[in-house]
Design a protein around this motif. Structure first.
Motif, PDB file in Angstrom:
ATOM      1  N   LYS A 133       1.873   8.166  39.437  1.00 32.19           N
ATOM      2  CA  LYS A 133       1.884   7.335  38.236  1.00 32.19           C
ATOM      3  C   LYS A 133       0.756   7.743  37.299  1.00 32.19           C
ATOM      4  O   LYS A 133      -0.160   8.490  37.683  1.00 32.19           O
ATOM      5  CB  LYS A 133       1.767   5.861  38.604  1.00 32.19           C
ATOM      6  N   VAL A 134       0.820   7.246  36.070  1.00 34.50           N
ATOM      7  CA  VAL A 134      -0.217   7.509  35.068  1.00 34.50           C
ATOM      8  C   VAL A 134      -0.731   6.173  34.559  1.00 34.50           C
ATOM      9  O   VAL A 134       0.045   5.336  34.080  1.00 34.50           O
ATOM     10  CB  VAL A 134       0.327   8.333  33.886  1.00 34.50           C
ATOM     11  N   ARG A 135      -2.022   5.982  34.678  1.00 37.69           N
ATOM     12  CA  ARG A 135      -2.658   4.780  34.162  1.00 37.69           C
ATOM     13  C   ARG A 135      -3.373   5.088  32.851  1.00 37.69           C
ATOM     14  O   ARG A 135      -3.880   6.196  32.660  1.00 37.69           O
ATOM     15  CB  ARG A 135      -3.671   4.222  35.160  1.00 37.69           C
ATOM     16  N   GLY A 136      -3.442   4.087  31.984  1.00 40.29           N
ATOM     17  CA  GLY A 136      -4.132   4.269  30.715  1.00 40.29           C
ATOM     18  C   GLY A 136      -4.964   3.058  30.355  1.00 40.29           C
ATOM     19  O   GLY A 136      -4.645   1.920  30.744  1.00 40.29           O
ATOM     20  N   LEU A 137      -6.040   3.294  29.615  1.00 39.90           N
ATOM     21  CA  LEU A 137      -6.934   2.236  29.147  1.00 39.90           C
ATOM     22  C   LEU A 137      -7.278   2.504  27.690  1.00 39.90           C
ATOM     23  O   LEU A 137      -7.799   3.578  27.362  1.00 39.90           O
ATOM     24  CB  LEU A 137      -8.208   2.194  29.993  1.00 39.90           C
ATOM     25  N   ALA A 138      -6.972   1.561  26.810  1.00 36.42           N
ATOM     26  CA  ALA A 138      -7.243   1.722  25.382  1.00 36.42           C
ATOM     27  C   ALA A 138      -8.643   1.243  25.041  1.00 36.42           C
ATOM     28  O   ALA A 138      -9.140   0.276  25.619  1.00 36.42           O
ATOM     29  CB  ALA A 138      -6.210   0.953  24.562  1.00 36.42           C
ATOM     30  N   MET A 139      -9.257   1.932  24.093  1.00 41.28           N
ATOM     31  CA  MET A 139     -10.584   1.540  23.609  1.00 41.28           C
ATOM     32  C   MET A 139     -10.784   2.054  22.195  1.00 41.28           C
ATOM     33  O   MET A 139     -10.082   2.976  21.754  1.00 41.28           O
ATOM     34  CB  MET A 139     -11.681   2.069  24.530  1.00 41.28           C
ATOM     35  N   THR A 140     -11.725   1.457  21.495  1.00 46.17           N
ATOM     36  CA  THR A 140     -12.078   1.896  20.139  1.00 46.17           C
ATOM     37  C   THR A 140     -13.393   2.648  20.201  1.00 46.17           C
ATOM     38  O   THR A 140     -14.356   2.178  20.806  1.00 46.17           O
ATOM     39  CB  THR A 140     -12.204   0.692  19.191  1.00 46.17           C
ATOM     40  N   ILE A 141     -13.432   3.836  19.570  1.00 50.55           N
ATOM     41  CA  ILE A 141     -14.663   4.630  19.549  1.00 50.55           C
ATOM     42  C   ILE A 141     -15.004   5.001  18.117  1.00 50.55           C
ATOM     43  O   ILE A 141     -14.141   5.025  17.238  1.00 50.55           O
ATOM     44  CB  ILE A 141     -14.526   5.912  20.395  1.00 50.55           C
ATOM     45  N   SER A 142     -16.254   5.283  17.889  1.00 49.12           N
ATOM     46  CA  SER A 142     -16.683   5.784  16.583  1.00 49.12           C
ATOM     47  C   SER A 142     -16.585   7.292  16.578  1.00 49.12           C
ATOM     48  O   SER A 142     -16.742   7.950  17.606  1.00 49.12           O
ATOM     49  CB  SER A 142     -18.115   5.338  16.282  1.00 49.12           C
ATOM     50  N   SER A 143     -16.321   7.863  15.421  1.00 50.84           N
ATOM     51  CA  SER A 143     -16.102   9.300  15.288  1.00 50.84           C
ATOM     52  C   SER A 143     -17.345  10.101  15.660  1.00 50.84           C
ATOM     53  O   SER A 143     -18.483   9.670  15.411  1.00 50.84           O
ATOM     54  CB  SER A 143     -15.692   9.623  13.854  1.00 50.84           C
ATOM     55  N   ILE A 144     -17.126  11.243  16.287  1.00 55.22           N
ATOM     56  CA  ILE A 144     -18.222  12.143  16.621  1.00 55.22           C
ATOM     57  C   ILE A 144     -18.745  12.835  15.372  1.00 55.22           C
ATOM     58  O   ILE A 144     -19.955  13.012  15.188  1.00 55.22           O
ATOM     59  CB  ILE A 144     -17.757  13.192  17.649  1.00 55.22           C
ATOM     60  N   LYS A 145     -17.828  13.230  14.463  1.00 57.70           N
ATOM     61  CA  LYS A 145     -18.199  14.042  13.302  1.00 57.70           C
ATOM     62  C   LYS A 145     -18.395  13.232  12.030  1.00 57.70           C
ATOM     63  O   LYS A 145     -19.053  13.699  11.099  1.00 57.70           O
ATOM     64  CB  LYS A 145     -17.124  15.104  13.061  1.00 57.70           C
ATOM     65  N   LYS A 146     -17.812  12.030  11.961  1.00 59.47           N
ATOM     66  CA  LYS A 146     -17.891  11.250  10.727  1.00 59.47           C
ATOM     67  C   LYS A 146     -18.419   9.857  11.047  1.00 59.47           C
ATOM     68  O   LYS A 146     -17.648   8.947  11.370  1.00 59.47           O
ATOM     69  CB  LYS A 146     -16.522  11.159  10.065  1.00 59.47           C
ATOM     70  N   PRO A 147     -19.730   9.665  10.993  1.00 55.73           N
ATOM     71  CA  PRO A 147     -20.308   8.344  11.276  1.00 55.73           C
ATOM     72  C   PRO A 147     -19.692   7.272  10.381  1.00 55.73           C
ATOM     73  O   PRO A 147     -19.415   7.517   9.202  1.00 55.73           O
ATOM     74  CB  PRO A 147     -21.799   8.542  10.978  1.00 55.73           C
ATOM     75  N   GLY A 148     -19.469   6.118  10.957  1.00 59.62           N
ATOM     76  CA  GLY A 148     -18.879   5.025  10.198  1.00 59.62           C
ATOM     77  C   GLY A 148     -17.374   4.965  10.307  1.00 59.62           C
ATOM     78  O   GLY A 148     -16.764   3.996   9.851  1.00 59.62           O
ATOM     79  N   THR A 149     -16.771   6.011  10.902  1.00 60.97           N
ATOM     80  CA  THR A 149     -15.326   6.037  11.089  1.00 60.97           C
ATOM     81  C   THR A 149     -15.003   5.740  12.553  1.00 60.97           C
ATOM     82  O   THR A 149     -15.669   6.253  13.448  1.00 60.97           O
ATOM     83  CB  THR A 149     -14.749   7.419  10.716  1.00 60.97           C
ATOM     84  N   ALA A 150     -14.014   4.928  12.783  1.00 60.20           N
ATOM     85  CA  ALA A 150     -13.626   4.570  14.147  1.00 60.20           C
ATOM     86  C   ALA A 150     -12.113   4.676  14.295  1.00 60.20           C
ATOM     87  O   ALA A 150     -11.370   4.568  13.316  1.00 60.20           O
ATOM     88  CB  ALA A 150     -14.092   3.158  14.495  1.00 60.20           C
ATOM     89  N   TYR A 151     -11.680   4.911  15.506  1.00 59.34           N
ATOM     90  CA  TYR A 151     -10.247   4.950  15.800  1.00 59.34           C
ATOM     91  C   TYR A 151     -10.044   4.596  17.266  1.00 59.34           C
ATOM     92  O   TYR A 151     -10.997   4.560  18.051  1.00 59.34           O
ATOM     93  CB  TYR A 151      -9.650   6.326  15.478  1.00 59.34           C
TER      94      TYR A 151
END
Length: 412
Positions: A133-151
């Motif tokens: 099986k494949v398990r997944g966990l969603a999270m929000t992170i801030s961009s490595i290259k563009k501070p202030g951007t999150a996805y």
């Protein structure tokens, strides 16, 4: 002081644990005076004999002070022994007993009973229970290259287990060499990419960020902790303990739905010994692991579906599973301060009665997942294989498992 849960005889208000123990151990009526006198004489004779006086010292010749000490010590020892045994019996007594399942009606109950019937038509057996099986966990992170951007991203991991009935094989592992297993598999399977964007709106931001994987995010301190994030079935700290059965315990579970329900609830409360506030919700969230993870007989899986069909608050929904397939699922919602409102969904193949996927959808976030958008599948699991087989264990393990050097590297 903890409060004793459940109904109290006589309709009285709940009492604390020590009071309950005292009431549990209280004598219904005092012994007769003649019984007490005879017991005291026997105790005095035995005490005198053990001190070496034997029959030369009559019981009534023992000095009153010493007699009182002997009686006090013996009485205290007896009371402690009885109290300890009584308390142990009280705190380990079953909180749940087999009882008729609730009769539910409606689309959800019909759907789950149909799944039980489908599983009954497709009973299988074998020497080894194999799961991939494949398990997944969603999270929000801030961009490595563009501070202030999150996805938002989903961290995924392949999980495997091979368990034999005789107990000689009991392997569980996650796949660090997932590319070894891609050949010849269903093209629609969820590949364990380690990290992928949570949705279309996140893909562009993830690609502009250089498509970082989990190692990149840890190195850039975008994911807290020194260890890689491990996707899990759901949030920790929920009511009731995990159903962490060992292979032997799992194989000993009863196939009768009423007995199985009591067994699961008693196992869930074995540590704190408190009745669950919402046993139906607990069973909906935890019992499905018997459908996939544990090496139980298919008759136990049929009983599990019948337990789920008897739960209150279960609905039928049309949803898209983590593999992108749209279909019917049964769902129940859970509300906590930490994770807000989560809708737990179970996707079942109506033709075979096999659980194919499950997920926890964020309806409204709480304090622990406040950065996730409503509608995000925070916890996901796609079942690619779960079956009894007679294949040799070495044919079921990943290729790297049989490479001692790579196996050692992956285990490190």
């Amino acid at each position: 002081m903890d409060i004793v849960n459940g109904p109290v005889p006589g309709g009285r208000a709940p009492v604390d644990e020590l009071t309950a123990v005292q009431e549990f151990l209280a004598e219904e009526r005092p012994a007769a005076a003649s019984t007490v006198t005879e017991a005291r004489r026997r105790l005095e004779r035995e005490a005198a004999a053990k001190r070496g006086f034997g029959s030369r010292l009559r019981p009534d010749a023992v000095r009153p002070g010493r007699r009182r000490i002997v009686m006090a010590v013996l009485g205290a020892a007896t009371a402690v022994s009885v109290a300890a045994g009584g308390y142990h019996a009280w705190v380990t007594r079953p909180l749940y007993h087999p009882e008729p399942l609730a009769a539910q009606s409606g689309p959800a109950s019909d759907f789950l009973l149909a799944a039980a019937d489908a599983k009954a038509r497709h009973i299988t057996d074998g020497r080894i229970w194999y799961v991939r099986k494949v398990r997944g966990l969603a999270m929000t992170i801030s961009s490595i290259k563009k501070p202030g951007t999150a996805y938002q991203i989903v961290v995924t991991r392949n999980d495997y287990s091979v368990v034999s009935k005789d107990g000689k094989v009991d392997d569980g592992w996650n796949d660090e060499g997932q590319n070894d297993l891609d050949d010849g598999l269903d093209p629609h399977r969820v590949k364990s990419d380690d990290v992928r964007p949570a949705g279309p709106r996140d893909r562009a931001a993830w690609e502009r960020d250089g498509r970082p994987d989990q190692q990149d995010l840890v190195f850039a301190e975008k994911i807290k902790g020194d260890e890689l994030v491990i996707p899990r079935r759901g949030p920790e700290g929920r009511e009731g303990g995990e159903l962490d059965f060992g292979p032997e315990e799992a194989r000993a579970l009863p196939a009768d739905p009423e007995e199985l329900r009591a067994e699961l609830l008693n196992y869930a409360t074995r540590f704190d010994h408190r009745r669950l506030r919402n046993p139906d919700l607990y069973l909906f969230v935890h019992a499905p692991q018997l459908l996939i993870d544990d090496p139980v007989s298919d008759r136990v899986r049929i009983a599990t579906y019948r337990i789920l069909a008897a739960l209150k608050g279960v609905r039928v929904v049309t949803a898209t599973d983590p593999a992108g397939r749209t279909g019917r699922a049964v769902a129940m919602r859970e509300t906590t301060r930490e994770h807000g409102v989560i809708e737990w969904q179970l996707f079942i193949d109506p033709a075979t009665g096999r659980l194919t996927a499950s997920q926890g959808i964020v309806i409204s976030p709480g304090t622990a997942n406040a950065a996730l958008r409503p509608g995000t599948a925070e916890f996901t699991e796609v079942v690619e294989q779960a079956e009894w087989t007679n294949k040799p264990a070495d044919q079921l393990r990943p290729k790297w498992w049989n490479d001692p050097l790579r196996r050692a590297s992956n285990q490190d």
